[in-house]
Scaffold this motif. Sequence first.
Motif, PDB file in Angstrom:
ATOM      1  N   ARG A 192     -13.733  -3.711  -9.196  1.00  0.00           N
ATOM      2  CA  ARG A 192     -12.567  -2.819  -9.126  1.00  0.00           C
ATOM      3  C   ARG A 192     -12.968  -1.575  -8.354  1.00  0.00           C
ATOM      4  O   ARG A 192     -14.086  -1.083  -8.505  1.00  0.00           O
ATOM      5  CB  ARG A 192     -12.084  -2.399 -10.515  1.00  0.00           C
ATOM      6  CG  ARG A 192     -11.770  -3.547 -11.450  1.00  0.00           C
ATOM      7  CD  ARG A 192     -11.064  -3.047 -12.707  1.00  0.00           C
ATOM      8  NE  ARG A 192      -9.635  -2.965 -12.473  1.00  0.00           N
ATOM      9  CZ  ARG A 192      -8.808  -2.153 -13.142  1.00  0.00           C
ATOM     10  NH1 ARG A 192      -9.279  -1.339 -14.059  1.00  0.00           N
ATOM     11  NH2 ARG A 192      -7.523  -2.157 -12.873  1.00  0.00           N
ATOM     12  N   PHE A 193     -12.042  -1.080  -7.553  1.00  0.00           N
ATOM     13  CA  PHE A 193     -12.342   0.085  -6.735  1.00  0.00           C
ATOM     14  C   PHE A 193     -11.145   1.044  -6.754  1.00  0.00           C
ATOM     15  O   PHE A 193      -9.996   0.610  -6.834  1.00  0.00           O
ATOM     16  CB  PHE A 193     -12.617  -0.331  -5.285  1.00  0.00           C
ATOM     17  CG  PHE A 193     -13.844  -1.182  -5.128  1.00  0.00           C
ATOM     18  CD1 PHE A 193     -15.079  -0.608  -4.924  1.00  0.00           C
ATOM     19  CD2 PHE A 193     -13.747  -2.571  -5.204  1.00  0.00           C
ATOM     20  CE1 PHE A 193     -16.212  -1.390  -4.782  1.00  0.00           C
ATOM     21  CE2 PHE A 193     -14.878  -3.358  -5.060  1.00  0.00           C
ATOM     22  CZ  PHE A 193     -16.120  -2.766  -4.852  1.00  0.00           C
ATOM     23  N   PRO A 194     -11.411   2.359  -6.636  1.00  0.00           N
ATOM     24  CA  PRO A 194     -10.298   3.309  -6.513  1.00  0.00           C
ATOM     25  C   PRO A 194      -9.418   2.942  -5.322  1.00  0.00           C
ATOM     26  O   PRO A 194      -9.916   2.457  -4.283  1.00  0.00           O
ATOM     27  CB  PRO A 194     -11.011   4.650  -6.293  1.00  0.00           C
ATOM     28  CG  PRO A 194     -12.382   4.461  -6.866  1.00  0.00           C
ATOM     29  CD  PRO A 194     -12.722   3.019  -6.622  1.00  0.00           C
ATOM     30  N   GLY A 195      -8.126   3.198  -5.468  1.00  0.00           N
ATOM     31  CA  GLY A 195      -7.174   2.769  -4.451  1.00  0.00           C
ATOM     32  C   GLY A 195      -7.501   3.244  -3.052  1.00  0.00           C
ATOM     33  O   GLY A 195      -7.443   2.459  -2.101  1.00  0.00           O
ATOM     34  N   ALA A 196      -7.863   4.516  -2.897  1.00  0.00           N
ATOM     35  CA  ALA A 196      -8.150   5.039  -1.562  1.00  0.00           C
ATOM     36  C   ALA A 196      -9.334   4.320  -0.939  1.00  0.00           C
ATOM     37  O   ALA A 196      -9.338   4.019   0.258  1.00  0.00           O
ATOM     38  CB  ALA A 196      -8.410   6.537  -1.622  1.00  0.00           C
TER      39      ALA A 196
ATOM     40  N   PHE B 158       0.816  -1.211   0.000  1.00  0.00           N
ATOM     41  CA  PHE B 158       0.000   0.000   0.000  1.00  0.00           C
ATOM     42  C   PHE B 158       0.857   1.271   0.000  1.00  0.00           C
ATOM     43  O   PHE B 158       0.388   2.336  -0.407  1.00  0.00           O
ATOM     44  CB  PHE B 158      -0.912   0.024   1.225  1.00  0.00           C
ATOM     45  CG  PHE B 158      -2.126  -0.867   1.146  1.00  0.00           C
ATOM     46  CD1 PHE B 158      -2.587  -1.364  -0.059  1.00  0.00           C
ATOM     47  CD2 PHE B 158      -2.822  -1.195   2.297  1.00  0.00           C
ATOM     48  CE1 PHE B 158      -3.704  -2.182  -0.128  1.00  0.00           C
ATOM     49  CE2 PHE B 158      -3.954  -1.998   2.250  1.00  0.00           C
ATOM     50  CZ  PHE B 158      -4.396  -2.488   1.041  1.00  0.00           C
ATOM     51  N   ALA B 159       2.091   1.180   0.476  1.00  0.00           N
ATOM     52  CA  ALA B 159       2.946   2.367   0.581  1.00  0.00           C
ATOM     53  C   ALA B 159       3.422   2.887  -0.771  1.00  0.00           C
ATOM     54  O   ALA B 159       3.922   4.005  -0.860  1.00  0.00           O
ATOM     55  CB  ALA B 159       4.155   2.058   1.465  1.00  0.00           C
ATOM     56  N   ASP B 160       3.254   2.102  -1.829  1.00  0.00           N
ATOM     57  CA  ASP B 160       3.655   2.557  -3.169  1.00  0.00           C
ATOM     58  C   ASP B 160       2.958   3.876  -3.504  1.00  0.00           C
ATOM     59  O   ASP B 160       1.759   4.040  -3.271  1.00  0.00           O
ATOM     60  CB  ASP B 160       3.285   1.487  -4.202  1.00  0.00           C
ATOM     61  CG  ASP B 160       3.696   1.899  -5.603  1.00  0.00           C
ATOM     62  OD1 ASP B 160       2.888   2.546  -6.286  1.00  0.00           O
ATOM     63  OD2 ASP B 160       4.825   1.583  -6.001  1.00  0.00           O
ATOM     64  N   ASP B 161       3.720   4.808  -4.066  1.00  0.00           N
ATOM     65  CA  ASP B 161       3.201   6.148  -4.317  1.00  0.00           C
ATOM     66  C   ASP B 161       1.948   6.179  -5.183  1.00  0.00           C
ATOM     67  O   ASP B 161       1.106   7.055  -5.022  1.00  0.00           O
ATOM     68  CB  ASP B 161       4.281   7.017  -4.988  1.00  0.00           C
ATOM     69  CG  ASP B 161       5.396   7.397  -4.034  1.00  0.00           C
ATOM     70  OD1 ASP B 161       5.176   7.304  -2.805  1.00  0.00           O
ATOM     71  OD2 ASP B 161       6.478   7.779  -4.511  1.00  0.00           O
ATOM     72  N   GLY B 162       1.807   5.227  -6.102  1.00  0.00           N
ATOM     73  CA  GLY B 162       0.690   5.300  -7.033  1.00  0.00           C
ATOM     74  C   GLY B 162      -0.561   4.567  -6.614  1.00  0.00           C
ATOM     75  O   GLY B 162      -1.575   4.606  -7.334  1.00  0.00           O
ATOM     76  N   VAL B 163      -0.542   3.914  -5.447  1.00  0.00           N
ATOM     77  CA  VAL B 163      -1.673   3.049  -5.072  1.00  0.00           C
ATOM     78  C   VAL B 163      -2.984   3.810  -5.008  1.00  0.00           C
ATOM     79  O   VAL B 163      -4.023   3.341  -5.494  1.00  0.00           O
ATOM     80  CB  VAL B 163      -1.389   2.343  -3.727  1.00  0.00           C
ATOM     81  CG1 VAL B 163      -2.671   1.808  -3.106  1.00  0.00           C
ATOM     82  CG2 VAL B 163      -0.406   1.212  -3.928  1.00  0.00           C
ATOM     83  N   LEU B 164      -2.981   4.978  -4.426  1.00  0.00           N
ATOM     84  CA  LEU B 164      -4.236   5.703  -4.224  1.00  0.00           C
ATOM     85  C   LEU B 164      -4.848   6.190  -5.530  1.00  0.00           C
ATOM     86  O   LEU B 164      -6.052   6.463  -5.585  1.00  0.00           O
ATOM     87  CB  LEU B 164      -4.018   6.890  -3.280  1.00  0.00           C
ATOM     88  CG  LEU B 164      -3.503   6.549  -1.884  1.00  0.00           C
ATOM     89  CD1 LEU B 164      -3.390   7.820  -1.060  1.00  0.00           C
ATOM     90  CD2 LEU B 164      -4.386   5.533  -1.185  1.00  0.00           C
TER      91      LEU B 164
END
Length: 198
Positions: free
Chosen positions: A107-111, A87-93
């Motif tokens: 599928r859901f948005p990262g946040a 989850f810490a990857d910069d692009g996850v959210l």
Amino acid sequence: MPIADPRPLDARAVRTCAALVAAAGSADPALPTPCAGWTLADLVGHLTAQHRGFAAAARGDGADLAHWAVRPGDDHAAAAEDVIAAFADDGVLDRDLDLPEFGPGARFPGALAVSFHFIDYVVHGWDVARTLGLPYTLDDDLAAPALEVALAVPGGDFRTAPGAAFAPERPAEPGAGALDRILAHLGRSPGWTAPQNG
């Protein structure tokens, strides 16, 4: 509206739950839990598989159901740290994450996906603590966002379906605090105690 960045909250909930799991003794895996029909061993297997699945989703491979399967002997503590790292990857959210356990093609948005994981570990931390007879406290700065996420979970007949993530909502006691409101909304009885033998 999802929390802008639920990852720090999630990491705390995950690590709290992992510390409780680590406190279990050698005879405890057979204990009943607040999750109907599940022993502590069943619950920990589920927690570990969910960490693996969400970690795979964060890395772009969540659609593969093999990542979500319970693997006997998998290391829960390692899985917990793995999902926090994923989850810490910069692009996850900013990415959409595949969460097939929510349904085919889900599928859901990262946040939002991380928020789902966060509320799961707030509640499952309580499950493990209650199973083991240990105290469980939800810090004030986690309680408000956790309640917001919990109350966004819809009710309906799907909650009675086999494999539903949450049981039907229960009424909260008047004046209940945030944790008890979360538990009741997500189908738990805040007063649950383990059944007595004999």
